[in-house]
Design a protein around this motif. Structure first.
Motif, PDB file in Angstrom:
ATOM      1  N   ASP A 152      46.335  58.831  36.693  1.00 34.09           N
ATOM      2  CA  ASP A 152      45.936  58.794  38.100  1.00 34.09           C
ATOM      3  C   ASP A 152      45.364  57.436  38.524  1.00 34.09           C
ATOM      4  N   GLU A 153      45.238  56.487  37.580  1.00 35.15           N
ATOM      5  CA  GLU A 153      44.747  55.141  37.911  1.00 35.15           C
ATOM      6  C   GLU A 153      45.872  54.119  38.060  1.00 35.15           C
ATOM      7  N   VAL A 154      47.112  54.552  37.839  1.00 37.92           N
ATOM      8  CA  VAL A 154      48.221  53.619  38.014  1.00 37.92           C
ATOM      9  C   VAL A 154      48.919  53.922  39.329  1.00 37.92           C
ATOM     10  N   PRO A 155      49.352  52.951  40.055  1.00 36.51           N
ATOM     11  CA  PRO A 155      49.215  51.534  39.700  1.00 36.51           C
ATOM     12  C   PRO A 155      47.805  51.013  39.989  1.00 36.51           C
ATOM     13  N   SER A 156      47.373  50.079  39.181  1.00 38.05           N
ATOM     14  CA  SER A 156      46.142  49.326  39.419  1.00 38.05           C
ATOM     15  C   SER A 156      46.523  47.871  39.596  1.00 38.05           C
ATOM     16  N   THR A 157      45.817  47.170  40.448  1.00 40.03           N
ATOM     17  CA  THR A 157      46.140  45.759  40.686  1.00 40.03           C
ATOM     18  C   THR A 157      44.957  44.874  40.355  1.00 40.03           C
ATOM     19  N   ALA A 158      45.297  43.672  40.004  1.00 46.70           N
ATOM     20  CA  ALA A 158      44.294  42.650  39.704  1.00 46.70           C
ATOM     21  C   ALA A 158      44.842  41.314  40.168  1.00 46.70           C
ATOM     22  N   THR A 159      43.968  40.336  40.245  1.00 45.05           N
ATOM     23  CA  THR A 159      44.349  38.985  40.651  1.00 45.05           C
ATOM     24  C   THR A 159      43.899  38.003  39.586  1.00 45.05           C
ATOM     25  N   MET A 160      44.792  37.063  39.276  1.00 48.96           N
ATOM     26  CA  MET A 160      44.442  35.965  38.377  1.00 48.96           C
ATOM     27  C   MET A 160      44.530  34.678  39.192  1.00 48.96           C
ATOM     28  N   THR A 161      43.434  33.945  39.248  1.00 55.10           N
ATOM     29  CA  THR A 161      43.407  32.671  39.975  1.00 55.10           C
ATOM     30  C   THR A 161      43.401  31.550  38.956  1.00 55.10           C
ATOM     31  N   VAL A 162      44.458  30.741  38.968  1.00 53.95           N
ATOM     32  CA  VAL A 162      44.611  29.627  38.032  1.00 53.95           C
ATOM     33  C   VAL A 162      44.270  28.343  38.778  1.00 53.95           C
ATOM     34  N   THR A 163      43.249  27.632  38.297  1.00 56.12           N
ATOM     35  CA  THR A 163      42.821  26.375  38.915  1.00 56.12           C
ATOM     36  C   THR A 163      43.056  25.246  37.923  1.00 56.12           C
ATOM     37  N   VAL A 164      43.850  24.256  38.348  1.00 53.67           N
ATOM     38  CA  VAL A 164      44.177  23.112  37.497  1.00 53.67           C
ATOM     39  C   VAL A 164      43.623  21.862  38.159  1.00 53.67           C
TER      40      VAL A 164
END
Length: 183
Positions: A152-164
Protein backbone atom coordinates in the motif's frame (compact mmCIF):
# COMPACT_ATOMS: atom_id res chain seq x y z
CA UNK A 1 73.05 60.51 -21.81
CA UNK A 2 72.58 64.26 -22.20
CA UNK A 3 69.79 66.58 -21.16
CA UNK A 4 68.60 69.06 -23.79
CA UNK A 5 65.73 71.46 -22.99
CA UNK A 6 63.74 68.99 -20.88
CA UNK A 7 64.29 66.01 -23.19
CA UNK A 8 66.45 63.01 -22.42
CA UNK A 9 68.63 61.82 -25.23
CA UNK A 10 70.20 58.39 -25.13
CA UNK A 11 72.47 57.43 -28.00
CA UNK A 12 71.69 53.73 -27.43
CA UNK A 13 67.94 54.13 -28.08
CA UNK A 14 66.84 54.98 -31.58
CA UNK A 15 63.53 54.94 -33.41
CA UNK A 16 64.08 51.44 -34.85
CA UNK A 17 64.68 49.93 -31.39
CA UNK A 18 61.48 51.55 -30.04
CA UNK A 19 59.44 50.04 -32.91
CA UNK A 20 61.01 46.59 -32.34
CA UNK A 21 60.22 46.83 -28.62
CA UNK A 22 56.62 47.78 -29.38
CA UNK A 23 56.17 44.87 -31.78
CA UNK A 24 57.38 42.42 -29.17
CA UNK A 25 54.92 43.72 -26.57
CA UNK A 26 51.82 43.17 -28.76
CA UNK A 27 51.85 39.33 -28.60
CA UNK A 28 52.07 39.49 -24.81
CA UNK A 29 48.90 41.56 -24.71
CA UNK A 30 47.16 39.17 -27.10
CA UNK A 31 48.07 36.15 -24.98
CA UNK A 32 46.82 37.83 -21.83
CA UNK A 33 43.51 38.66 -23.51
CA UNK A 34 43.05 35.07 -24.75
CA UNK A 35 43.45 33.44 -21.34
CA UNK A 36 40.02 34.42 -19.93
CA UNK A 37 38.33 33.10 -23.08
CA UNK A 38 39.94 29.69 -22.55
CA UNK A 39 38.88 29.64 -18.90
CA UNK A 40 35.33 30.63 -19.84
CA UNK A 41 35.10 27.74 -22.31
CA UNK A 42 35.67 25.28 -19.43
CA UNK A 43 32.78 26.64 -17.36
CA UNK A 44 29.85 24.64 -18.83
CA UNK A 45 29.81 21.04 -17.63
CA UNK A 46 27.57 18.15 -18.60
CA UNK A 47 26.24 16.09 -15.70
CA UNK A 48 24.84 12.60 -16.22
CA UNK A 49 22.22 11.75 -15.09
CA UNK A 50 20.87 15.07 -16.22
CA UNK A 51 17.91 17.20 -15.21
CA UNK A 52 14.55 15.54 -15.74
CA UNK A 53 15.85 11.98 -15.34
CA UNK A 54 13.31 9.59 -13.82
CA UNK A 55 14.49 6.32 -12.25
CA UNK A 56 11.81 3.62 -12.12
CA UNK A 57 13.77 0.35 -12.04
CA UNK A 58 14.76 0.41 -8.37
CA UNK A 59 12.76 -1.56 -5.80
CA UNK A 60 11.74 -0.43 -2.37
CA UNK A 61 13.03 -3.53 -0.63
CA UNK A 62 15.74 -3.09 1.99
CA UNK A 63 18.74 -2.53 -0.24
CA UNK A 64 21.58 -1.92 2.21
CA UNK A 65 25.33 -2.31 1.76
CA UNK A 66 27.31 -2.30 -1.49
CA UNK A 67 29.09 -5.53 -0.59
CA UNK A 68 26.03 -7.64 0.19
CA UNK A 69 26.37 -11.19 -1.10
CA UNK A 70 22.73 -11.34 -2.17
CA UNK A 71 22.45 -9.20 -5.31
CA UNK A 72 18.75 -8.58 -4.54
CA UNK A 73 19.73 -6.88 -1.29
CA UNK A 74 22.65 -4.74 -2.53
CA UNK A 75 22.51 -0.98 -2.60
CA UNK A 76 22.13 0.49 -6.08
CA UNK A 77 25.28 1.96 -7.65
CA UNK A 78 24.70 5.58 -8.62
CA UNK A 79 27.51 7.02 -10.78
CA UNK A 80 27.53 10.74 -11.52
CA UNK A 81 29.57 11.54 -14.63
CA UNK A 82 30.91 15.06 -15.24
CA UNK A 83 32.29 16.02 -18.65
CA UNK A 84 33.03 19.17 -20.59
CA UNK A 85 30.94 20.15 -23.61
CA UNK A 86 33.16 17.94 -25.83
CA UNK A 87 32.61 14.83 -23.70
CA UNK A 88 36.04 14.88 -22.01
CA UNK A 89 36.01 13.78 -18.35
CA UNK A 90 36.41 16.51 -15.75
CA UNK A 91 38.71 15.51 -12.90
CA UNK A 92 38.32 17.08 -9.46
CA UNK A 93 34.73 18.34 -9.71
CA UNK A 94 32.94 18.45 -6.37
CA UNK A 95 29.72 16.41 -6.41
CA UNK A 96 27.03 16.38 -3.71
CA UNK A 97 23.87 14.28 -3.86
CA UNK A 98 20.97 15.09 -1.55
CA UNK A 99 17.89 12.86 -1.23
CA UNK A 100 14.43 13.83 -0.05
CA UNK A 101 11.04 12.20 0.15
CA UNK A 102 9.48 9.86 2.62
CA UNK A 103 6.67 7.41 3.08
CA UNK A 104 4.58 6.50 6.15
CA UNK A 105 7.48 4.69 7.84
CA UNK A 106 10.26 7.20 7.22
CA UNK A 107 12.80 7.95 4.53
CA UNK A 108 12.53 6.29 1.16
CA UNK A 109 16.22 6.56 0.12
CA UNK A 110 19.63 6.73 1.76
CA UNK A 111 22.66 8.09 -0.15
CA UNK A 112 26.29 7.23 0.55
CA UNK A 113 29.67 7.76 -1.02
CA UNK A 114 30.48 4.37 -2.54
CA UNK A 115 30.56 1.81 -1.03
CA UNK A 116 27.37 1.95 1.03
CA UNK A 117 27.84 0.67 4.57
CA UNK A 118 26.21 -2.58 5.58
CA UNK A 119 23.62 -1.11 7.93
CA UNK A 120 19.87 -0.99 8.44
CA UNK A 121 19.36 1.31 5.45
CA UNK A 122 17.31 4.49 5.37
CA UNK A 123 14.95 3.32 8.14
CA UNK A 124 17.78 3.38 10.70
CA UNK A 125 20.58 5.38 9.06
CA UNK A 126 18.93 8.37 7.42
CA UNK A 127 21.84 9.52 5.31
CA UNK A 128 20.29 12.34 3.30
CA UNK A 129 23.43 13.61 1.55
CA UNK A 130 26.84 12.48 0.45
CA UNK A 131 29.76 14.19 -1.28
CA UNK A 132 32.60 13.01 -3.46
CA UNK A 133 35.08 14.27 -6.07
CA UNK A 134 35.30 13.04 -9.66
CA UNK A 135 38.24 10.81 -10.52
CA UNK A 136 40.30 10.44 -13.70
CA UNK A 137 37.26 9.07 -15.55
CA UNK A 138 35.10 12.05 -14.55
CA UNK A 139 32.95 9.85 -12.30
CA UNK A 140 31.94 10.27 -8.65
CA UNK A 141 30.39 7.00 -7.45
CA UNK A 142 27.60 6.87 -4.89
CA UNK A 143 25.39 4.09 -3.54
CA UNK A 144 21.65 4.34 -2.89
CA UNK A 145 19.82 2.25 -0.32
CA UNK A 146 16.05 1.90 -0.49
CA UNK A 147 13.53 1.36 2.25
CA UNK A 148 11.26 -1.66 2.33
CA UNK A 149 7.81 -0.61 1.15
CA UNK A 150 4.56 -2.41 1.75
CA UNK A 151 2.14 -2.93 -1.13
CA UNK A 152 0.00 0.00 0.00
CA UNK A 153 3.07 2.32 0.01
CA UNK A 154 3.88 1.88 -3.67
CA UNK A 155 4.36 3.89 -5.65
CA UNK A 156 6.54 6.07 -3.44
CA UNK A 157 8.53 8.96 -4.85
CA UNK A 158 11.73 10.65 -3.87
CA UNK A 159 13.99 13.33 -5.28
CA UNK A 160 17.74 13.26 -5.73
CA UNK A 161 19.41 16.65 -6.19
CA UNK A 162 22.88 16.40 -7.74
CA UNK A 163 25.03 19.53 -7.33
CA UNK A 164 28.32 19.73 -9.22
CA UNK A 165 30.82 22.53 -8.65
CA UNK A 166 33.82 22.95 -10.92
CA UNK A 167 35.95 25.92 -11.86
CA UNK A 168 33.67 28.33 -9.99
CA UNK A 169 30.52 27.12 -11.77
CA UNK A 170 27.70 25.14 -10.15
CA UNK A 171 25.38 22.84 -12.11
CA UNK A 172 22.29 21.25 -10.55
CA UNK A 173 20.36 18.20 -11.77
CA UNK A 174 17.11 17.13 -10.13
CA UNK A 175 16.25 13.45 -10.54
CA UNK A 176 12.93 11.85 -9.67
CA UNK A 177 12.87 8.33 -8.26
CA UNK A 178 9.64 6.33 -8.41
CA UNK A 179 9.61 3.07 -6.48
CA UNK A 180 6.86 1.02 -8.11
CA UNK A 181 7.52 -2.38 -6.59
CA UNK A 182 8.38 -4.07 -3.35
CA UNK A 183 8.83 -7.69 -2.27
Amino acid sequence: MTLDKGKIKNPDINRRKVVIGTAWSIPLIAVAAATPAVAASLAPVVVTPGPGTVITDWKGDHHYGSNEEDADQRAYDFPVTVTDANGNPIVGASVTVQVSGQNEDGDVLGIYEYPAPDNDGPEEDQSRNASSVTGADGVALFAVSTQNLSSDEVPSTATMTVTVTYNGTTTVSVIKVVLNSSD
